[in-house]
Scaffold this motif. Structure first.
Motif, PDB file in Angstrom:
ATOM      1  N   LEU A  17       0.824  -1.202   0.000  1.00  0.00           N
ATOM      2  CA  LEU A  17       0.000   0.000   0.000  1.00  0.00           C
ATOM      3  C   LEU A  17       0.862   1.257   0.000  1.00  0.00           C
ATOM      4  O   LEU A  17       1.342   1.681   1.042  1.00  0.00           O
ATOM      5  N   PHE A  18       1.058   1.816  -1.156  1.00  0.00           N
ATOM      6  CA  PHE A  18       1.790   3.063  -1.292  1.00  0.00           C
ATOM      7  C   PHE A  18       0.822   4.130  -1.779  1.00  0.00           C
ATOM      8  O   PHE A  18      -0.183   3.828  -2.411  1.00  0.00           O
ATOM      9  N   ASP A  19       1.153   5.374  -1.498  1.00  0.00           N
ATOM     10  CA  ASP A  19       0.252   6.464  -1.829  1.00  0.00           C
ATOM     11  C   ASP A  19       0.517   7.072  -3.197  1.00  0.00           C
ATOM     12  O   ASP A  19      -0.408   7.456  -3.888  1.00  0.00           O
ATOM     13  N   GLU A  33      17.566  11.079  -1.250  1.00  0.00           N
ATOM     14  CA  GLU A  33      17.200  12.384  -1.809  1.00  0.00           C
ATOM     15  C   GLU A  33      15.700  12.473  -2.070  1.00  0.00           C
ATOM     16  O   GLU A  33      15.087  13.526  -1.865  1.00  0.00           O
ATOM     17  N   LEU A  34      15.099  11.374  -2.517  1.00  0.00           N
ATOM     18  CA  LEU A  34      13.655  11.359  -2.729  1.00  0.00           C
ATOM     19  C   LEU A  34      12.911  11.548  -1.412  1.00  0.00           C
ATOM     20  O   LEU A  34      11.965  12.335  -1.324  1.00  0.00           O
ATOM     21  N   LYS A  35      13.349  10.856  -0.366  1.00  0.00           N
ATOM     22  CA  LYS A  35      12.725  11.017   0.954  1.00  0.00           C
ATOM     23  C   LYS A  35      12.848  12.453   1.440  1.00  0.00           C
ATOM     24  O   LYS A  35      11.887  13.025   1.960  1.00  0.00           O
ATOM     25  N   CYS A  47      10.002   4.826   1.159  1.00  0.00           N
ATOM     26  CA  CYS A  47      10.301   5.121  -0.240  1.00  0.00           C
ATOM     27  C   CYS A  47      10.912   3.863  -0.832  1.00  0.00           C
ATOM     28  O   CYS A  47      11.968   3.412  -0.383  1.00  0.00           O
ATOM     29  N   GLN A  48      10.233   3.280  -1.789  1.00  0.00           N
ATOM     30  CA  GLN A  48      10.735   2.054  -2.417  1.00  0.00           C
ATOM     31  C   GLN A  48      11.209   2.389  -3.825  1.00  0.00           C
ATOM     32  O   GLN A  48      10.416   2.701  -4.704  1.00  0.00           O
ATOM     33  N   LEU A  49      12.518   2.332  -4.019  1.00  0.00           N
ATOM     34  CA  LEU A  49      13.165   2.647  -5.285  1.00  0.00           C
ATOM     35  C   LEU A  49      13.823   1.369  -5.797  1.00  0.00           C
ATOM     36  O   LEU A  49      14.903   0.998  -5.336  1.00  0.00           O
ATOM     37  N   PRO A  50      13.173   0.633  -6.713  1.00  0.00           N
ATOM     38  CA  PRO A  50      13.721  -0.649  -7.163  1.00  0.00           C
ATOM     39  C   PRO A  50      14.954  -0.491  -8.058  1.00  0.00           C
ATOM     40  O   PRO A  50      15.055   0.458  -8.830  1.00  0.00           O
ATOM     41  N   ILE A  64       6.050   6.007  -2.958  1.00  0.00           N
ATOM     42  CA  ILE A  64       6.200   6.773  -1.721  1.00  0.00           C
ATOM     43  C   ILE A  64       4.973   6.528  -0.848  1.00  0.00           C
ATOM     44  O   ILE A  64       3.837   6.581  -1.315  1.00  0.00           O
ATOM     45  N   LYS A  65       5.212   6.283   0.439  1.00  0.00           N
ATOM     46  CA  LYS A  65       4.140   6.093   1.417  1.00  0.00           C
ATOM     47  C   LYS A  65       4.211   7.226   2.439  1.00  0.00           C
ATOM     48  O   LYS A  65       5.257   7.478   3.014  1.00  0.00           O
TER      49      LYS A  65
END
Length: 106
Positions: A17-19, A33-35, A47-50, A64-65
């Motif tokens: 469940l990500f937003d 940096e994204l966070k 933050c899940q960056l594959p 991003i959650k």
């Protein structure tokens, strides 16, 4: 045993469940940096960056959650998001149960 199984299932479900889905991320931008960027809109829980195993580079998209729906709205209200000169493409994720996804794909 059933309690442990239930706990694992709940953990797997919460990971799904990500937003917000973010695409067009420059190669040089890291998860950290994204966070940092998205934390200006609220509390970033995850933050899940594959990454691609073969190349070692990230795949230029992430999920991003946030802690609350209001924080998600803060992000979506901004017209454009730019990191390192590149405009990010954002999409609001709709949370659906697994059974609903199966019915829609049939």
């Amino acid at each position: 045993m059933a309690a442990a199984s239930t706990g694992r299932a709940a953990g797997r479900q919460s990971r799904r469940l990500f937003d917000i889905f973010v695409a067009e991320i420059p190669w040089t931008v890291s998860s950290k940096e994204l966070k940092e960027y998205f934390s200006q809109f609220g509390s970033v829980q995850r933050c899940q960056l594959p990454f691609d195993r073969d190349t070692g580079f990230h795949r230029r998209y992430c999920w991003i959650k946030f802690s609350t729906p209001e924080e998600v709205q803060n992000v979506l209200q901004k017209d454009s998001h730019i990191l390192e000169g590149s405009k990010l493409a954002l999409k609001h994720q709709i949370h659906r149960r697994r059974s609903q996804r199966k019915n829609q794909s049939e």
